[in-house]
Structure formats: structure tokens, C-alpha cells
Enzyme design. Sequence first.
Site, mmCIF file in Angstrom:
data_model
loop_
_atom_site.group_PDB
_atom_site.id
_atom_site.type_symbol
_atom_site.label_atom_id
_atom_site.label_comp_id
_atom_site.label_asym_id
_atom_site.label_seq_id
_atom_site.Cartn_x
_atom_site.Cartn_y
_atom_site.Cartn_z
ATOM 1 N N ARG A 98 19.370 63.552 87.998
ATOM 2 C CA ARG A 98 19.399 62.395 87.482
ATOM 3 C C ARG A 98 21.029 62.208 88.799
ATOM 4 O O ARG A 98 21.443 61.014 88.860
ATOM 5 C CB ARG A 98 20.171 62.173 85.781
ATOM 6 C CG ARG A 98 20.921 60.779 85.720
ATOM 7 C CD ARG A 98 21.191 60.662 84.399
ATOM 8 N NE ARG A 98 20.469 61.563 83.214
ATOM 9 C CZ ARG A 98 21.915 62.572 82.803
ATOM 10 N NH1 ARG A 98 22.637 62.468 82.682
ATOM 11 N NH2 ARG A 98 21.235 63.513 81.844
ATOM 12 N N TYR A 150 24.855 34.095 88.287
ATOM 13 C CA TYR A 150 22.980 34.830 88.509
ATOM 14 C C TYR A 150 23.052 34.921 86.539
ATOM 15 O O TYR A 150 24.062 34.995 86.214
ATOM 16 C CB TYR A 150 22.849 35.925 89.150
ATOM 17 C CG TYR A 150 21.550 36.970 88.430
ATOM 18 C CD1 TYR A 150 20.732 35.921 88.505
ATOM 19 C CD2 TYR A 150 20.838 37.501 87.471
ATOM 20 C CE1 TYR A 150 19.129 36.580 88.617
ATOM 21 C CE2 TYR A 150 20.785 37.900 86.876
ATOM 22 C CZ TYR A 150 18.644 37.580 87.842
ATOM 23 O OH TYR A 150 18.127 38.287 87.324
#
Length: 477
Positions: A98, A150
Site C-alpha cells: 500500500r 464531471y
Amino acid sequence: MAPSATASSNHTAPTALPLAAGADAPHGNSAAAAIRATNGLNGEASKQHGLHFDTLAIHKGSEPDPSTGAIIPNIALATAYQQKTVGMSGDKGFDYSRFSNPNRNAFEANLAALEGAKYGFAFASGTAVTSAFMGMVPYGGHVVSVNDVYGGTFKLQGMFKETHNVETTLLDLDTEGMEARLEAAMQPNTKLVWIETPTNPTLRLVNIAVVCQIAKRINPDVFVVVDSTFPSPWYQNPLALGADAVMHSCTKYINGHSDVLMGVAVTSHPEIARRLKLVQSGLGAVPSPFDCWLVLRGLKTLPIRMREHGRISLRLARYLDAHPLISEVIYPGLPSHPSFELLKSQIAPKALQAQIDDGVDIEQGIQYSGMLSFRLACDPRDREPGSKLLTELKVITLAVSLGGVESLIEQPSTMTHFMIPEEERLKLGLGHDLIRMSVGLEDPRDLEQDLDQALQKALGSRSTVEAEQEAKRRKLA
Ligand SMILES: *Cc1c(COP(=O)(O)O)cnc(C)c1O
């Protein structure tokens, strides 16, 4: 509390970093180490070597593997890396995937180079990038955003109002009168100015350089971020125009094959980079190594794809412009577009020069990415013609999303922008007559033929021959 403030504090700010590191540079889990790793492959380093965009797209992050000689990176699926000593990272700089992993680092290095940025950060989606930036605004802070954003960005702005008391002022950033509107909208607590250009779906252009100048004059600490998904790094490089950071939904052109959901942010601003790193590893919305590998693969053909998207789109825009059943074509590269002059100064110089070198008469039209919108010759309140058109198409696929090699088409009023109330939609020019198309890489003759046959079924009592004759007459006039 803003997400960035909830991340652990064992990350140090990047200082001045060497540019000499290569793909095998150490990748630690601290912000500085991870940023150093990306930095080693960044735009400044590559400019020193004089490499051009197409070369970088192919080679950056794909340097031959020193242990095997493989010319394409292996997919590193390991989530943990052996350490020879205790401490925060293994001897190769990796510890837990990660925090960083080879495929993600390779992709980030490539994208940073293509945008001329020092740092790149990959996320699990474009939306995760947008929320990383919204999370940089402190509790009770303020955002100024272009109004034609968007749909998912609009939704996030509403969510941050609820959870972080962050108010977003939506603003018309069209050039005419923009300075006064922006000055009036900026508040002492404005932390973020959000630009998306071209906008979606009406493809209006925002003057990035001017917005940056005005915003920074009023508040030098404000972050100006550009969602540059539609043009991709081939057609637009916002950092060169004064923006602090750029985001892309890699789901679109960056990957280009409609099979990965991913996002990226790039910046040369050390403080923004530090915060992005904190959010990336701390909130954990990271892409998988396989997704990073796929997108790096897609990037190798980005410049070639984008030039072809531009060439086919300009041709299709002209075809539709001359079509009797179409009342308006919106494509920023058409001289009839209200921002055609702005486009000439805002388009990445390399993309304009490549067209001039190819003999394109840029006064007659500029190839500029693959998004185009058009209006059917029908009542904007009548949803039938658009609906009929989209279901009669045989080559072009009725679907949302964009930026892939296949042409996709949709009706914003009933699909991507259905949530806007009808009167508001009509005011924004989003009637049922408006159709948005992501022009793919098929043979343009097939696209034209497909659109024509569907237009005849949806709207035409006229024959194709008559329509063509009228189109020719209009072209000659
Ligand atoms: C698709 C898109 C997004 C969101 O990206 P996801 O990868 O779907 O999360 C943001 N901005 C623009 C302009 C987009 O087209």
C-alpha cells in the site's frame, strides 16, 4: 477532520531531492522516500536527457529489469517485502505494497514525466484523486469550482459540504467577464480552485493561465488543480500554464482500453506532494499492481492514440457540421467554437507543432482529443429522436465513459447528467437534443456511415442522397 490530517505523522516532508535516481531507486514508505523514488524518473530529469514525449511514454518506468533483463516490467503481486533489519522499509526500499510497489512507482514515474511534473501519485479511481484534493481543504474551508464539472465531482463537492462543512461555489469560468466573477467568488478561506477543461459535456474551455494568475494574486496559498482527463497529457499540460497540480481519470485516455479503473495526480509542489502521499497511503484508495501494469502498457501508445483520436474527431466534426439533420457541432478544434482562439494558446505546443509539421492548416481546424458533442435538429424537450438515434447505431456503442479505442455515445440529459433538474439542464444547454460522443479509432468512414443511417431513422424522412446533397451545398456556401 480533513482526511489528510488523519493520516499518520511518521512521514517527513520532501526536501531538495537528487534527480539522478533510476527505476531501481529505493522506494521507502516515508513520503520523502516514495517521492524520491518517483522523482528519480521525473520530467526534469528526462528533459536533461532531451527525450521527447513519445519516447518517454514508451520507456519511462519500463527500463530493463536489472535482475533478468526483461524489457517489460514484471507484475509484482507481493504485498510484503523482506527486511534484513528492523525499521520502516526493506533493503530494496519496499515494505508493504500500500505504501509503494514497483508497478505503481513505474506508472507514477511515467505519468509525472509526461506532465513535466516532479511527483506522481496513483489512486484506485479518478474519483479517489478528486476526494484526495477535496480532503486538503480544512474543515469549514471553501472551494471555487467551474460549474460544468464531471457529475461525480459535483457529487463529492456535496458530500464534503455535509461531512467537512466545505462550501463549493460553482462558477461559470468562460472567458467573458470571468475575472470579475472569480474575484467576487474568492473568499479568505478559499483553499482550492477546481478547473475542468474542456468541460463535460458542452466542451467549454477554461483559460488555465488566467485563472491561476487571478486566484494566486488574491490568495497566493490557494491550490489550483486541473482535471485534465479529456485532453490527456498529449494535448494539455496544465503545470506549464501555472496550475499547482493535475489530475486524470486514467480510466479514460491514459489507459485507453476501457478495462481499468484508476486515477492519478501529478504535481511539482512539495506540500501538495506530501499531502497526496499521506492520503494515498493513509486512506488507502490505491490501485493494484496489475492495474498499474496495464495502464503503463496503455501509456506506451498514448501519443499515437491521441493524435489519431484528434484526426478522426476533427474529420467527424466537419462531417456532422455539414449534415442536414444536425443543428450544431461542439468541438473545440472547429473555428466556429467560441474558444477556438484560446485553444490555440492553451493546447500543448508539441501537439500543435505536430499538426503544423503534418501540414494541417490550423486556421481551418485543430485536432484536439476525441470528445465531441452535437445537437440533433429537434426539440430539446423531445427525448425520442436522441433515444432512437442511439439505439439504431451498429458500430458506435451506446455507453457512458470515454477515452477508449472504441467509439461510445450517450445522451447526457438521460444518462450522465440526468440528476440535474430539467429547467437547470436546459439553461446549461443540456437538452435531449444534445448527444456526446467519445470518438474511437475505428475507420472514420464507418463512423460516418453508422451515424448517417441512424440519423435517417431517428429524424429523417429524407434519403441519404438528399442529405448528402444538402450537406455538400452547405459546405460550398
Ligand atoms: C471519469 C471522469 C472522472 C472520474 O474518474 P473515475 O476513474 O471514474 O473515478 C473525473 N473527471 C472526469 C473528467 C472524468 O471523465
